[in-house]
Design a protein around this motif. Structure first.
Motif, PDB file in Angstrom:
ATOM      1  N   ALA A   1       0.956  -1.116   0.064  1.00  0.00           N
ATOM      2  CA  ALA A   1       0.011  -0.018   0.191  1.00  0.00           C
ATOM      3  C   ALA A   1       0.936   1.364   0.053  1.00  0.00           C
ATOM      4  CB  ALA A   1      -0.884  -0.060   1.203  1.00  0.00           C
ATOM      5  N   GLU A   2       1.916   1.399   0.944  1.00  0.00           N
ATOM      6  CA  GLU A   2       2.916   2.382   0.916  1.00  0.00           C
ATOM      7  C   GLU A   2       3.639   2.511  -0.410  1.00  0.00           C
ATOM      8  OE1 GLU A   2       6.555   3.817   3.500  1.00  0.00           O
ATOM      9  OE2 GLU A   2       5.525   2.167   4.219  1.00  0.00           O
ATOM     10  N   THR A   3       4.156   1.355  -0.931  1.00  0.00           N
ATOM     11  CA  THR A   3       5.018   1.680  -2.132  1.00  0.00           C
ATOM     12  C   THR A   3       4.211   1.961  -3.510  1.00  0.00           C
ATOM     13  OG1 THR A   3       6.231  -0.202  -1.456  1.00  0.00           O
ATOM     14  CG2 THR A   3       6.407   0.317  -3.738  1.00  0.00           C
ATOM     15  N   LEU A   4       2.981   1.368  -3.583  1.00  0.00           N
ATOM     16  CA  LEU A   4       1.941   1.743  -4.596  1.00  0.00           C
ATOM     17  C   LEU A   4       0.790   2.936  -4.554  1.00  0.00           C
ATOM     18  CD1 LEU A   4       1.236  -1.914  -5.548  1.00  0.00           C
ATOM     19  CD2 LEU A   4       3.089  -0.467  -6.646  1.00  0.00           C
ATOM     20  N   HIS A   5       0.980   3.473  -3.306  1.00  0.00           N
ATOM     21  CA  HIS A   5       0.305   4.657  -3.110  1.00  0.00           C
ATOM     22  C   HIS A   5      -1.302   4.415  -3.201  1.00  0.00           C
ATOM     23  CE1 HIS A   5       3.951   6.898  -2.839  1.00  0.00           C
ATOM     24  NE2 HIS A   5       4.152   6.490  -4.421  1.00  0.00           N
ATOM     25  N   GLY A   6      -1.773   3.233  -2.620  1.00  0.00           N
ATOM     26  CA  GLY A   6      -3.214   2.901  -2.630  1.00  0.00           C
ATOM     27  C   GLY A   6      -3.371   1.820  -1.591  1.00  0.00           C
TER      28      GLY A   6
ATOM     29  N   SER B   1       1.639  -0.195  -9.993  1.00  0.00           N
ATOM     30  CA  SER B   1       0.259   0.294  -9.737  1.00  0.00           C
ATOM     31  C   SER B   1      -0.560  -0.790  -9.069  1.00  0.00           C
ATOM     32  CB  SER B   1      -0.459   0.975 -10.931  1.00  0.00           C
ATOM     33  OG  SER B   1      -0.877  -0.264 -11.749  1.00  0.00           O
ATOM     34  N   VAL B   2      -1.678  -0.413  -8.254  1.00  0.00           N
ATOM     35  CA  VAL B   2      -2.368  -1.592  -7.625  1.00  0.00           C
ATOM     36  C   VAL B   2      -2.988  -2.202  -8.767  1.00  0.00           C
ATOM     37  CG1 VAL B   2      -4.600  -1.824  -6.003  1.00  0.00           C
ATOM     38  CG2 VAL B   2      -2.647  -0.063  -5.679  1.00  0.00           C
ATOM     39  N   GLY B   3      -3.592  -1.679  -9.829  1.00  0.00           N
ATOM     40  CA  GLY B   3      -4.197  -2.097 -11.001  1.00  0.00           C
ATOM     41  C   GLY B   3      -3.409  -3.327 -11.633  1.00  0.00           C
ATOM     42  N   VAL B   4      -2.273  -3.162 -11.614  1.00  0.00           N
ATOM     43  CA  VAL B   4      -1.411  -4.059 -12.568  1.00  0.00           C
ATOM     44  C   VAL B   4      -1.086  -5.262 -11.474  1.00  0.00           C
ATOM     45  CG1 VAL B   4       0.892  -4.500 -13.505  1.00  0.00           C
ATOM     46  CG2 VAL B   4      -0.166  -2.305 -13.998  1.00  0.00           C
TER      47      VAL B   4
ATOM     48  N   HIS C   1      -8.042  -0.946  -2.391  1.00  0.00           N
ATOM     49  CA  HIS C   1      -8.402  -2.265  -3.153  1.00  0.00           C
ATOM     50  C   HIS C   1      -7.567  -3.399  -2.597  1.00  0.00           C
ATOM     51  CE1 HIS C   1     -11.399  -0.118  -5.121  1.00  0.00           C
ATOM     52  NE2 HIS C   1     -10.612   0.753  -5.657  1.00  0.00           N
ATOM     53  N   LEU C   2      -6.386  -3.155  -1.856  1.00  0.00           N
ATOM     54  CA  LEU C   2      -5.348  -4.084  -1.585  1.00  0.00           C
ATOM     55  C   LEU C   2      -5.909  -5.337  -1.170  1.00  0.00           C
ATOM     56  CD1 LEU C   2      -2.211  -2.038  -0.772  1.00  0.00           C
ATOM     57  CD2 LEU C   2      -2.556  -3.546  -2.747  1.00  0.00           C
ATOM     58  N   SER C   3      -6.856  -5.454  -0.399  1.00  0.00           N
ATOM     59  CA  SER C   3      -7.398  -6.764  -0.012  1.00  0.00           C
ATOM     60  C   SER C   3      -7.679  -7.725  -1.012  1.00  0.00           C
ATOM     61  CB  SER C   3      -8.837  -6.425   0.924  1.00  0.00           C
ATOM     62  OG  SER C   3      -9.848  -5.926  -0.046  1.00  0.00           O
TER      63      SER C   3
ATOM     64  N   LEU D   1      -2.852  -6.217  -8.960  1.00  0.00           N
ATOM     65  CA  LEU D   1      -4.055  -7.353  -8.913  1.00  0.00           C
ATOM     66  C   LEU D   1      -4.360  -8.060 -10.393  1.00  0.00           C
ATOM     67  CD1 LEU D   1      -6.840  -4.992  -7.365  1.00  0.00           C
ATOM     68  CD2 LEU D   1      -5.573  -6.262  -6.145  1.00  0.00           C
ATOM     69  N   LEU D   2      -3.959  -7.522 -11.472  1.00  0.00           N
ATOM     70  CA  LEU D   2      -4.260  -8.121 -12.754  1.00  0.00           C
ATOM     71  C   LEU D   2      -3.215  -9.480 -12.600  1.00  0.00           C
ATOM     72  CD1 LEU D   2      -4.795  -8.747 -15.572  1.00  0.00           C
ATOM     73  CD2 LEU D   2      -3.159  -7.124 -16.133  1.00  0.00           C
ATOM     74  N   GLY D   3      -1.894  -9.032 -12.124  1.00  0.00           N
ATOM     75  CA  GLY D   3      -0.887 -10.173 -11.856  1.00  0.00           C
ATOM     76  C   GLY D   3      -1.173 -11.270 -11.071  1.00  0.00           C
ATOM     77  N   ARG D   4      -2.040 -10.772 -10.079  1.00  0.00           N
ATOM     78  CA  ARG D   4      -2.620 -11.759  -9.025  1.00  0.00           C
ATOM     79  C   ARG D   4      -3.612 -12.718  -9.599  1.00  0.00           C
ATOM     80  NH1 ARG D   4      -0.515 -14.097  -4.930  1.00  0.00           N
ATOM     81  NH2 ARG D   4      -2.018 -14.019  -3.641  1.00  0.00           N
ATOM     82  N   ALA D   5      -4.420 -12.078 -10.384  1.00  0.00           N
ATOM     83  CA  ALA D   5      -5.563 -12.975 -10.996  1.00  0.00           C
ATOM     84  C   ALA D   5      -5.131 -13.884 -12.077  1.00  0.00           C
ATOM     85  CB  ALA D   5      -6.560 -11.842 -11.703  1.00  0.00           C
ATOM     86  N   LEU D   6      -3.946 -13.558 -12.656  1.00  0.00           N
ATOM     87  CA  LEU D   6      -3.150 -14.271 -13.551  1.00  0.00           C
ATOM     88  C   LEU D   6      -2.525 -15.481 -12.703  1.00  0.00           C
ATOM     89  CD1 LEU D   6      -1.899 -11.795 -16.043  1.00  0.00           C
ATOM     90  CD2 LEU D   6      -3.809 -13.292 -16.489  1.00  0.00           C
TER      91      LEU D   6
END
Length: 461
Positions: free
Chosen positions: A44-49, A103-106, A52-54, A108-113
């Motif tokens: 959260a600190e590194t990606l500034h968000g 970014s958080v979006g990338v 949605h990190l749960s 989360l995409l990586g985790r889904a993959l």
């Protein structure tokens, strides 16, 4: 049966080669469920968000769970290694995406993959073992998998916390690469040449999409209900209704299609075992959710100390799996073993519900032993009720329903504690009492069910 005769033709050394080939796959898939938990604040600190990190955890779990039946069916049709190797490579590439995410979006995409690959690591690995080991012998090898799960459950948060604190959360994902490379080599060595029991043909894509979409909606509903969204709310009701409607469409489509994803009669054969597995996993995940909180809130332990005191629970689970495997191997009986595990689990939950502040560590060890008996035995029973060409899809369906049970149990436990307050003992009494009802329901189902006899050689090799 032809498949059991083929499985009996493998020596112990040949079976071990297959088991060793997939154990690292199971470790990768299992540890990636928990290893990121301590690193989420740093992410959260590194990606500034942090909003949605749960979903760093949820995206992986949802994707890996919803796809297990699909991968199981594909491996029945085309062979284990042809499905497992591409998915393992995809898992490693997704790990690189996560490690390099800006970014958080990338992320989360990586985790889904990663989850899309992780679903195959679990389902296909368990099916590969069933290819070479007859039903009565499988408990001998399932203890290895139970031990690997215990290792992943205990070591995941510890390793993740250490790497995040002393290096970077990105190292967690880079560490997958050497493990994955070793797993790839062992898979190619161990699984090459396994027989293909299913018939080649087109995948029932419509059925696969209906099952996966409905499963995702139900898992999201179970994960959010009572915690992020009230149970009695339109968003929750909409998700549940959409999921149930999807399952109804899937059932109807399966009856009409010429080559269904689920072979005719498979779920009917598996329904008793799936029900027991669902109930057991719901109780297990609820207890895993509540035990650390109980130790911290009422015994004033630090998170690290509470984690250490969960070790007996995890180790006894591996011992329970070993004991169950040896018993089923020697006797060929499933029903008495499952009843014994359910009695132990129910007794432990009764103590926790009535006396939640009475020495929870030894009680949790007894509970872990009972739950450890149930997990591998339900899998062995489900595989023994499937035809050789159905092993993959039967394994995937059991894993899917288990995960739904786990999501339901953890969510309901969270709702019980949130409703009463984490520092009020009545919430824990209710939670453990709920677990008791689940295991008693499983006990009633097994008491009314016929015996499942495991076939296969009992010769020592």
């Amino acid at each position: 049966m032809e498949g059991e005769a083929a499985a009996s033709g493998y020596s112990h050394a040949e079976r071990l080669r297959v088991v060793h080939g997939v154990l690292l796959c199971v470790l990768l898939a299992a540890i990636d469920q928990t290893v990121v938990l301590p690193a989420i604040p740093q992410m959260a600190e590194t990606l500034h968000g942090a909003a949605h990190l749960s979903w760093v955890v949820s995206a992986y779990l949802l994707a890996s769970t919803a796809t297990t039946p699909i991968y199981g069916k594909l491996s029945d049709q085309f062979g284990r290694v042809k499905v497992l190797v591409p998915c393992l490579l995809g898992f490693l590439l997704a790990s690189i995406v996560c490690a390099m995410a800006q970014s958080v979006g990338v992320l989360l995409l990586g985790r889904a993959l990663q989850g899309l690959g992780g679903g195959a690591l679990l389902a296909v690995s368990q099916s590969a073992v069933a290819d070479v080991v007859p039903p009565r012998e499988r408990g001998r090898y399932q203890a290895w998998f139970a031990s690997m799960w215990a290792l992943a459950s205990g070591a995941g948060p510890v390793v993740g916390g250490y790497l995040a604190q002393h290096y970077s959360w990105r190292v967690i994902f880079w560490a997958n690469l050497p493990l994955g490379a070793a797993a790839l080599v062992l898979c190619l060595r161990g699984l090459r040449g396994l027989p293909i029991a299913g018939q080649r043909g087109k995948l029932d894509l419509t059925g696969a999409l209906l099952l996966m979409g409905s499963s995702l909606m139900m898992l999201v509903a179970l994960s959010l209900g009572g915690v992020n969204v009230p149970w009695l709310s339109w968003p929750e009701a909409s998700l549940v209704l959409l999921a149930l409607g999807g399952f109804w469409l899937f059932r109807t489509q399966q009856r009409l299609t010429a080559a269904p994803l689920l072979p005719g009669g498979l779920l009917k054969r598996l329904r008793t075992i799936i029900a027991v597995a669902w109930l057991n996993t719901a109780a297990m995940f609820a207890s895993i959710f509540m035990l650390p909180l109980l130790l911290q809130r009422f015994f004033h332990e630090s998170p690290a100390s509470a984690g250490v005191h969960l070790v007996p629970y995890l180790l006894s689970g591996a011992l329970g799996a070993y004991a169950a495997g040896q018993t089923t191997r020697r006797t060929g009986w499933v029903r008495p073993v499952l009843i014994g595990g359910l009695i132990l689990s129910s007794s432990s939950f009764l103590v926790m519900a009535v006396l939640p502040l009475w020495s929870p560590v030894p009680v949790s060890a007894l509970l872990g032993f009972g739950l450890g008996i149930l997990n591998p035995t339900t899998l062995i029973a489900a595989q023994s009720l499937a035809q050789p060409q159905e092993l993959g899809i039967a394994t995937g369906m059991l894993l899917l329903l288990r995960a739904m049970g786990g999501a339901f149990g953890a969510t309901l436990a969270g709702a019980a504690l949130n409703g009463s307050g984490h520092t009020v003992i009545s919430g824990y009494r209710f939670g453990f009492g709920f677990c008791l009802l689940l295991t008693l329901a499983g006990l009633l189902i097994m008491a009314l069910s016929p015996e499942i006899r495991l076939r296969g050689s009992t010769a020592k090799s």
